[in-house]
Design a protein around this motif. Structure first.
Motif, short mmCIF file in Angstrom:
data_model
loop_
_atom_site.label_atom_id
_atom_site.label_comp_id
_atom_site.label_asym_id
_atom_site.label_seq_id
_atom_site.Cartn_x
_atom_site.Cartn_y
_atom_site.Cartn_z
N ASP A 261 -13.46 4.07 77.86
CA ASP A 261 -13.98 2.71 77.86
C ASP A 261 -15.44 2.69 78.34
OD1 ASP A 261 -11.54 1.61 77.01
OD2 ASP A 261 -10.81 1.53 79.07
N GLY A 262 -16.20 3.71 77.97
CA GLY A 262 -17.62 3.76 78.33
C GLY A 262 -17.86 4.09 79.79
N ASP A 263 -16.82 4.50 80.50
CA ASP A 263 -16.97 4.70 81.94
C ASP A 263 -16.40 6.07 82.35
OD1 ASP A 263 -17.46 4.22 84.61
OD2 ASP A 263 -16.30 2.37 84.71
N ASP A 264 -16.57 6.40 83.61
CA ASP A 264 -16.05 7.64 84.19
C ASP A 264 -14.53 7.73 83.92
OD1 ASP A 264 -15.09 9.61 85.87
OD2 ASP A 264 -16.10 8.86 87.67
N PRO A 265 -14.07 8.77 83.21
CA PRO A 265 -12.64 8.83 82.87
C PRO A 265 -11.72 8.92 84.08
CG PRO A 265 -13.76 10.87 82.28
CD PRO A 265 -14.82 9.89 82.65
N HIS A 266 -12.28 9.34 85.22
CA HIS A 266 -11.42 9.43 86.41
C HIS A 266 -10.96 8.06 86.88
CE1 HIS A 266 -9.99 10.26 90.47
NE2 HIS A 266 -9.61 11.41 89.92
N ARG A 267 -11.61 7.00 86.42
CA ARG A 267 -11.17 5.64 86.80
C ARG A 267 -9.72 5.37 86.40
NH1 ARG A 267 -13.85 1.17 84.39
NH2 ARG A 267 -12.79 -0.16 85.88
N LEU A 268 -9.24 6.11 85.42
CA LEU A 268 -7.84 5.99 85.00
C LEU A 268 -6.89 6.14 86.19
CD1 LEU A 268 -6.01 5.89 82.44
CD2 LEU A 268 -6.08 8.38 82.43
N PHE A 269 -7.29 6.96 87.17
CA PHE A 269 -6.42 7.24 88.32
C PHE A 269 -6.74 6.35 89.52
CE2 PHE A 269 -6.77 11.11 85.81
CZ PHE A 269 -5.44 11.41 85.61
N GLU A 270 -7.66 5.42 89.33
CA GLU A 270 -8.08 4.60 90.47
C GLU A 270 -7.40 3.24 90.33
OE1 GLU A 270 -12.37 5.04 90.34
OE2 GLU A 270 -12.13 7.22 90.45
N PRO A 271 -6.84 2.73 91.44
CA PRO A 271 -5.97 1.55 91.37
C PRO A 271 -6.61 0.35 90.69
CG PRO A 271 -6.08 2.41 93.62
CD PRO A 271 -6.99 3.25 92.78
N ALA A 272 -7.93 0.17 90.84
CA ALA A 272 -8.55 -1.03 90.30
C ALA A 272 -8.85 -0.94 88.80
CB ALA A 272 -9.84 -1.33 91.07
#
Ligand SMILES: O=C(O)CCC(=O)C(=O)O
Ligand SMILES: [Fe+2]
Length: 306
Positions: A261-272
């Motif tokens: 989604d145009g962002d850091d893929p690790h955000r997938l694992f971040e609650p928000a």
């Protein structure tokens, strides 16, 4: 004068874990390989114990390269907790940084596997792991493979054959028998080499098994040899540390490379995480700006493959 006879085996490039990482890197870049002796014996023993049931069930290889008396595993990180610690071992990562960050803003895990050579295993054909890619090893170092000794390695049980200095050789040059060494190392040592270094599994003439764990690191902008997102999908990777998840590829591989989604893929694992955020990557952009760029001025014709 000491003129070595042609029968004198070459001394191995072995260092103690206490040597400064920058000296290790210099010795690795000079000789194309390095053995760090007894870097993590306890973790290697735990990893070995975790992998034994998987090795028992694994099939033998089906061609000369894979070996008729050799068993191989992949996806090691879901099979062994201790192996996760070895993948992120600080000394190895310092070397990966020193070798690979000359060519990329990030490095990643390329492959996690085990190579188990049973008595009677024949020597694997010599090769360069970097030949995975159509890039000359003389122009760029794409890979830093490692082989952890989960059992003892010696020249009788198939300790990896390595050709010192061959990362600087032309494609045409073939090693003479006296230019090949066998990695000899106790449990918990690690053999580190470069994508351009000629090597291959040795022949197991002993009555003992030789078990190694291959953990390879590569430039962040390359396709990984082992598909990490299938080997370690999100439901498996959520058990990992953030460092490990990023290392296997849930991370940018360079500026904008591999986004979600145009962002850091690790955000997938971040609650928000709620989908698109389109954050930019200023640090990666800056790091990329300082890297060399490769221009292919002539294509090296590759010699006869090994
Ligand atoms: O088993 C070994 O010692 C080396 C294996 C190897 O180089 C490979 O499979 O690419
Ligand atoms: Fe190899």
């Amino acid at each position: 004068m000491n003129t070595p006879s042609t029968n004198t085996p070459l001394p191995l490039n072995v260092v103690s874990p206490d040597l400064a990482p920058s000296d290790m890197r210099d010795r690795l870049l000079e000789q194309g390989y390095l053995i760090i002796e007894a870097l993590a014996p306890d973790l290697a023993q735990l990893t070995h114990a975790d992998l034994i049931p998987h090795i028992v069930d694994a099939p033998y290889g089906h061609d000369e390269f894979l070996g008729a008396r050799t068993k191989r595993l992949g996806g090691i990180l879901k099979k062994s907790l201790a192996a996760r610690e070895l993948v992120t071992h600080a000394v190895v990562l310092a070397l990966a940084e020193g070798v690979l960050l000359n060519y990329a803003t990030n490095y990643q895990l390329n492959f996690s596997g085990a190579m188990h050579l049973e008595p009677g295993a024949e020597a694997q054909p010599l090769h360069r792991d970097g030949d995975l890619y159509p890039l000359s090893h003389l122009g760029i170092t794409t890979l830093m493979p490692t082989m952890w000794a989960l059992s003892e390695f010696d020249s009788a049980n198939g300790g990896t054959q390595v050709v010192p200095g061959s990362h600087l050789w032309s494609d045409e040059r073939r090693p003479l028998p006296e230019e090949i060494v066998n990695a000899e190392m106790p449990v918990g040592s690690v053999l580190i080499y470069l994508g351009g270094t000629i090597h291959g599994g040795g022949a197991n003439h002993s009555e003992r098994n030789r078990t190694g764990m291959a953990l390879q690191y590569s430039l962040g902008w390359l396709r990984q040899e082992e598909n990490q997102y299938l080997a370690h999908p999100p439901e498996v990777a959520q058990e990992f540390s953030e460092e490990l998840r990023r290392l296997i590829g849930y991370n940018y591989g360079g500026s904008y490379l591999g986004f979600l989604d145009g962002d850091d893929p690790h955000r997938l694992f971040e609650p928000a995480y709620e989908g698109p955020a389109m954050r930019s990557t200023p640090e990666i952009n800056a790091a990329k700006a300082s890297l060399p760029r490769y221009k292919l001025t002539e294509l090296d014709s590759k010699g006869k493959p090994f």
